[in-house]
Structures are given as C-alpha cells and as structure tokens.
Design a protein around this motif. Structure first.
Motif, PDB file in Angstrom:
ATOM      1  N   UNK A  58      64.849  21.660 -12.388  1.00  0.00           N
ATOM      2  CA  UNK A  58      63.914  21.664 -13.499  1.00  0.00           C
ATOM      3  C   UNK A  58      62.789  22.679 -13.277  1.00  0.00           C
ATOM      4  N   UNK A  59      62.574  23.466 -14.304  1.00  0.00           N
ATOM      5  CA  UNK A  59      61.410  24.347 -14.342  1.00  0.00           C
ATOM      6  C   UNK A  59      60.226  23.450 -14.665  1.00  0.00           C
ATOM      7  N   UNK A  60      59.230  23.438 -13.794  1.00  0.00           N
ATOM      8  CA  UNK A  60      58.199  22.395 -13.859  1.00  0.00           C
ATOM      9  C   UNK A  60      56.780  22.965 -13.977  1.00  0.00           C
ATOM     10  N   UNK A  61      56.011  22.355 -14.884  1.00  0.00           N
ATOM     11  CA  UNK A  61      54.588  22.665 -14.957  1.00  0.00           C
ATOM     12  C   UNK A  61      53.821  21.364 -14.798  1.00  0.00           C
ATOM     13  N   UNK A  62      52.935  21.316 -13.831  1.00  0.00           N
ATOM     14  CA  UNK A  62      52.131  20.101 -13.649  1.00  0.00           C
ATOM     15  C   UNK A  62      50.670  20.430 -13.956  1.00  0.00           C
ATOM     16  N   UNK A  63      50.126  19.697 -14.933  1.00  0.00           N
ATOM     17  CA  UNK A  63      48.747  19.948 -15.356  1.00  0.00           C
ATOM     18  C   UNK A  63      47.874  18.760 -14.953  1.00  0.00           C
ATOM     19  N   UNK A  64      46.880  18.961 -14.085  1.00  0.00           N
ATOM     20  CA  UNK A  64      45.988  17.864 -13.732  1.00  0.00           C
ATOM     21  C   UNK A  64      44.954  17.633 -14.850  1.00  0.00           C
ATOM     22  N   UNK A  65      44.694  16.372 -15.183  1.00  0.00           N
ATOM     23  CA  UNK A  65      43.596  16.035 -16.093  1.00  0.00           C
ATOM     24  C   UNK A  65      42.430  15.628 -15.207  1.00  0.00           C
ATOM     25  N   UNK A  66      41.313  16.311 -15.346  1.00  0.00           N
ATOM     26  CA  UNK A  66      40.208  16.051 -14.417  1.00  0.00           C
ATOM     27  C   UNK A  66      39.057  15.317 -15.100  1.00  0.00           C
ATOM     28  N   UNK A  67      38.324  14.547 -14.312  1.00  0.00           N
ATOM     29  CA  UNK A  67      37.159  13.825 -14.836  1.00  0.00           C
ATOM     30  C   UNK A  67      35.930  14.735 -14.830  1.00  0.00           C
ATOM     31  N   UNK A  68      34.784  14.163 -15.159  1.00  0.00           N
ATOM     32  CA  UNK A  68      33.563  14.967 -15.287  1.00  0.00           C
ATOM     33  C   UNK A  68      33.211  15.676 -13.982  1.00  0.00           C
ATOM     34  N   UNK A  69      33.625  15.095 -12.844  1.00  0.00           N
ATOM     35  CA  UNK A  69      33.321  15.729 -11.557  1.00  0.00           C
ATOM     36  C   UNK A  69      34.410  16.736 -11.140  1.00  0.00           C
ATOM     37  N   UNK A  70      35.383  16.901 -12.010  1.00  0.00           N
ATOM     38  CA  UNK A  70      36.448  17.842 -11.697  1.00  0.00           C
ATOM     39  C   UNK A  70      37.549  17.229 -10.844  1.00  0.00           C
ATOM     40  N   UNK A  71      37.516  15.900 -10.657  1.00  0.00           N
ATOM     41  CA  UNK A  71      38.554  15.244  -9.859  1.00  0.00           C
ATOM     42  C   UNK A  71      39.711  14.819 -10.756  1.00  0.00           C
TER      43      UNK A  71
END
Ligand SMILES: Nc1ncnc2c1ncn2[C@@H]1O[C@H](COP(=O)(O)OP(=O)(O)O)[C@@H](O)[C@H]1O
Ligand SMILES: [Mg+2]
Lengths: 153, 372
Positions: free
Chosen positions: B133-146
C-alpha cells in the motif's frame, strides 16, 4: 619526430588559425600495425593531453578520415546523438564543439590527419574547408619531399 | 458544560461521526442565521469529504499510541479482517515483517513529531496474502502541536510492485543474455575471423619472401595486419576473454592501460582483492568501472582519475573517482549509463551510490555482497 618537422607543422597550423580564425589545430600521424591516429603537434591547445591521445583501431577518425581518405566535419552534438563521442577523445580533451578533419597523404596512402576545431558550434564554409585542405596539402607535400630526400641520400 | 460531558455527548474520535447530530441541533444553539448557514455548509462539506475519502481509499484512524479507532470497509476488505478484529489493536495486526526496525522507527519519529509520512508499505492480510500500500499518514495535532490522532490513507499498489519486480528480474536476465552473446561474439571474432586473417597473413608473407620486391603484396600484407588489429580490438571491446580466464583485476588492468592511451587520462588503479569474486560480480564490477571511466573521459574534464577495488567486511567495493566538473541530479536525467550501472548493481544484489558535487568531482561506489 624531429624538431624541424614539428616547427614546420606549427607554422602551417598557426597560419591556418589566423586565416580561418579557429581556436585549435592539430596534426596526427598513423602509427603501429593497427595504423591508428596519434596526435603529434597542436596549436591553440588548452593542455598537453592531446599528445597522449590515440584512436582505438578502426574507430573514430582512424575508422573514417584515415580509412576512406576523405575530409569530414565532426560535430559534438552529432557524436552525442550517435553515441560515439568516446571514439573522438580529442573533442573532449580540448572541449571542441566543432571540427573539420582532413587527411594527410603521401601518394595513395593516408599518413595522418590535420584537424581544425573550435570551442563553439561552428559550420565551416566551403572556402574555409578549402583553406584547411590547402594547409593539409602543404604538410603532405613535405612528406613527399622528405622521403625523396631520404631516398636520394 | 464540562469538557468530559461534551466529549460524551458529541463523540469526536471518528472523523465527522457527529456531523448529523450537530446539524440537527444547530437551530436551537445558534441564532445568527447567516452564521448558522455557513456552519451548516462547512459541516456538510466535511461529511462529504469523509464520504469521498472512504469511497476512494483505504482509511484508518488511530489514537496517539497507534491504537486503531476507525477503519473503513476498504480496510476490512483488503486485510480480510472484520472491523471488530481490528478496532483497539495496533497496525502490527497487518505487519508483514518485511520492513526492518529502522524503517518503522523512522516512520514513528516522523509522525510523532507532527510531520506527514509518505511511503510504500508491505502488509499481510488475515488469509496470509501480502499486499503493498502506498501510504500517507497525517498527524492531527492539538494546540501544543502534539499529535492526538493519526489519519492513514492508503492505496493498494501490489500490482505495480509486482510489475516492478518482474521488470527488474527481466533486466537482470537481459543483461546476462547480453553478456553471454558478447562472450560468444568475441570468441567467434577472435577464433574465427581472427584465425582466418592470420592464415591469410602467413600466406601473403610466404608469397612476399618467394617473390622478392612485390610492393603490391607488401601493401596487402600491411592491410591484413591492420584488419587483424581491428578484429582483435573489436573482440576485446565486446568482452575481453581475460575477464573469464583470469578475472576482473587483470581485465581492468588491461582496460585501464588502453583507456590511458586512448583518452590521455592517467588512472591510479589499486586492487586489494585477495581472491576472485564470482563471475557475475566480476562482470558487474568490470562494466560499472568501464561506464564510470567513460563518463569521466566524456564529461569530467580531468587528466587524472582513480579506481580502487577493496574487500570490506563481506562486501566487494569498487570506487571510481574524479576531481572534475561534477553534476547535479537533474543534469543526469537523460543518459542510460547511470541507470544501467544501477541495474548492474541490483542484478548482483549490490548497491550503487553516486556522489557528485559541481566543481568538486564525482565518486561512484559499487558494493556487492560476497557471500551470496
Ligand atoms: N564523472 C562525471 N563528471 C561530470 N558529469 C558526469 C559524470 N558522469 C556523468 N555525468 C553527467 O551525467 C549524465 C548522465 O550520464 P550517463 O547516464 O552515463 O549518460 P551518457 O553518458 O549517455 O550521457 C551525463 O550526461 C553527464 O552530464
Ligand atoms: Mg555514460
């Protein structure tokens, strides 16, 4: 090669360079049993690499101008296209983009090549080609003189 | 309303899962009608995008620890696991074991620092089938960037990968067939035409010695000799028999000698090999050195170069180096030489590295494992 001969070649080449205003000129002779071309003298050269360059048997100018005995233009872009650039090391050693090669003859046999070249893309006009041929004839005549001298002495 | 209460009433773990609920209640919470309409439209669009994503891709959402919170139908279909089997687990369920620790560490370091990761991953389905699988992982971050959540979007590329592998194995086979043909042609030229010319030369020389001063015969004999040199040269260029008979070191020594007198470039050739690699490796080394040196003659603008053969750990290394003009990767695009060197390396499970800096020079390094 004796000094007298190379001095004469240099004189012819320098004259030719002013005449047609070209960057570079060199004289090569066929040598060895494979009769491949070795460069013996140059004018307008950037380095001394020319003197340790020789053709592979039957390749490059040895396989064309020397074998057929006819003048030929050499063009960097064409050599790239035909994947034969490696057969013309003088072009890369002196960074030539265009050249015109004329056989040097004695009687019916080709003794070497006179090459005039430029570091920019140039098309040699008929009268310029003729000048190169005339210079080659001057050098060729000397071969005949030298061998008749050698024969008579 | 407390934070905890809000989370319970409007679950937001799964992307856009509470859109319908929110839409229903907008009327009673927001009185400004134009603002409400804008909000409605945006929420609707969010749900539509989510729908489109599910239609087009294999989608999974995990929490910050990598525990699966959501998978779409396509994920279940390709992995042949049911949704219940996947939720709450991490992606090790579909791990194929193909990728090493370093690969996985790099992936985690990228996404846990809040950056998008993109790459190709080989997974294993419940039924044992392996798929790419060609994969893209996108992190969703909180206000502190975590990162608090990761969205993974995948597309199957198994067929592409298989075709790629087939092409590569085809290339390797083609190159070997080519070498075999070259070996045969070379031998035929040398032993066939070469021998006939030799016989002809002997006949001519006998005729000359019998019939004193025959100028014509002498010229002919010279021409035959020239032809012999050409045939020998051609046979050698095609594939030097010394490569098969004595190995890559003597073959390269002869090549370097001829190269020096052809191009007027001095080559420092050093070999520290104590034994012959296998013939396929020898051929790869010979061809890579040949191509790299030819490039140097054509492009580098130098009067010196160096070639080193070395055995390091369980690798044979060939390094071809010049201090010439160098080049950038976008200049290198058109040629087949660099490409074919890479294929040669791959065909013997080796690796080719090219390091070039404009104005400083070029280093080509081939490493081939010895115990194959
Ligand atoms: N040693 C080198 N020095 C400078 N430029 C190089 C060198 N080797 C390769 N190149 C550059 O990379 C390009 C691609 O090389 P290659 O794939 O062998 O193709 P080709 O030799 O047919 O041009 C060349 O056209 C040249 O611009
Ligand atoms: Mg190349």
């Amino acid at each position: 090669m004796d000094g007298g001969k190379s001095a004469f070649w240099l004189e012819v080449m320098e004259q030719l360079r002013t005449e047609i205003d070209c960057d570079f000129c060199c004289v090569g002779l066929v040598e060895g049993e494979s009769r491949s071309l070795h460069w013996k003298a140059a004018s307008g050269n950037e380095g001394e690499r020319y003197s340790s360059i020789s053709d592979r048997p039957g390749r490059g100018l040895t396989g064309t101008v020397v074998k057929v005995g006819r003048a030929m233009p050499v063009n960097f872009a064409d050599l790239i296209m035909s994947r034969t650039l490696h057969e013309y090391p003088i072009m890369t050693a002196e960074r030539l983009r265009s050249a015109y090669a004329v056989p040097l003859t004695e009687g019916a046999s080709v003794m070497g090549v006179l090459l005039a070249g430029d570091r920019w893309k140039r098309v040699y006009r008929p009268e310029e080609r003729n000048c190169i041929k005339l210079a080659a004839e001057r050098i060729s005549r000397k071969f005949a003189e030298n061998s008749s001298e050698a024969a008579s002495s | 309303m407390s934070d905890q209460n809000a989370k319970a009433r409007y679950p937001s773990e799964n992307i856009a899962s509470n859109v319908d609920l929110l839409l229903e209640q907008l009327e009673q919470h927001i009185t400004d009608s134009s603002f409400r309409e804008a909000l409605q439209r945006s929420l609707k669009q969010l749900a539509d995008v989510k729908f489109a994503l599910d239609e087009a891709s294999i989608v999974a959402v995990t929490d910050h620890k990598g525990k699966i919170q959501y998978v779409n139908d396509k994920f279940c279909e390709i992995s042949s696991y049911s949704r219940e089997e996947l939720l709450g687990k991490d992606h090790r369920v579909v791990n194929s074991g193909y990728h090493g620790k370093a690969f996985m560490r790099e992936l985690w370091e990228t996404i846990s620092s809040g950056q998008v990761w993109h790459g190709e991953i080989k997974n294993r389905a419940k039924d044992g089938r392996e798929y790419w699988v060609d994969t893209t992982i996108v992190p969703f971050v909180d206000a502190e960037g975590r990162p608090y959540q990761y969205l993974a979007i995948r597309h199957e590329v198994t067929q592409l990968k298989e075709t790629e592998a087939q092409l590569q194995s085809m290339m390797a086979q083609l190159m070997q067939v080519q070498e075999e043909e070259r070996r045969r042609f070379s031998r035929d030229l040398h032993d066939g035409i070469g021998q006939s010319l030799f016989a002809l030369k002997i006949t001519l020389d006998r005729m000359i010695s019998e019939d004193g001063d025959s100028k014509g015969l002498q010229a002919l004999s010279g021409q035959v000799q020239q032809l012999m040199a050409e045939v020998r040269g051609l046979a050698w260029e095609m594939r030097p028999s010394v490569l098969d008979d004595l190995g890559v070191v003597p073959a390269l020594r002869t090549y370097v000698e001829s190269y020096e007198s052809h191009y007027g470039i001095r080559v420092r050739f050093v070999s520290e090999l104590r034994r012959r690699p296998n013939l396929l490796t020898e051929t790869a080394i010979y061809r890579v050195v040949q191509e790299a040196l030819t490039n140097i003659a054509k492009y580098a603008g130098v009067s010196e170069a160096s070639v080193t053969l070395r055995e390091v750990d369980s690798f044979v290394k060939a390094v071809i180096e010049d201090r010439g003009v160098g080049f950038t990767t976008d200049q290198a695009g058109r040629g087949v030489g660099l490409f074919s060197m890479e294929e040669r390396a791959r065909a013997v499970s080796g690796q080719l590295r090219i390091r070039s800096v404009p104005g400083e020079g070029t280093t080509v390094t081939l490493s081939v494992p010895t115990d194959r």
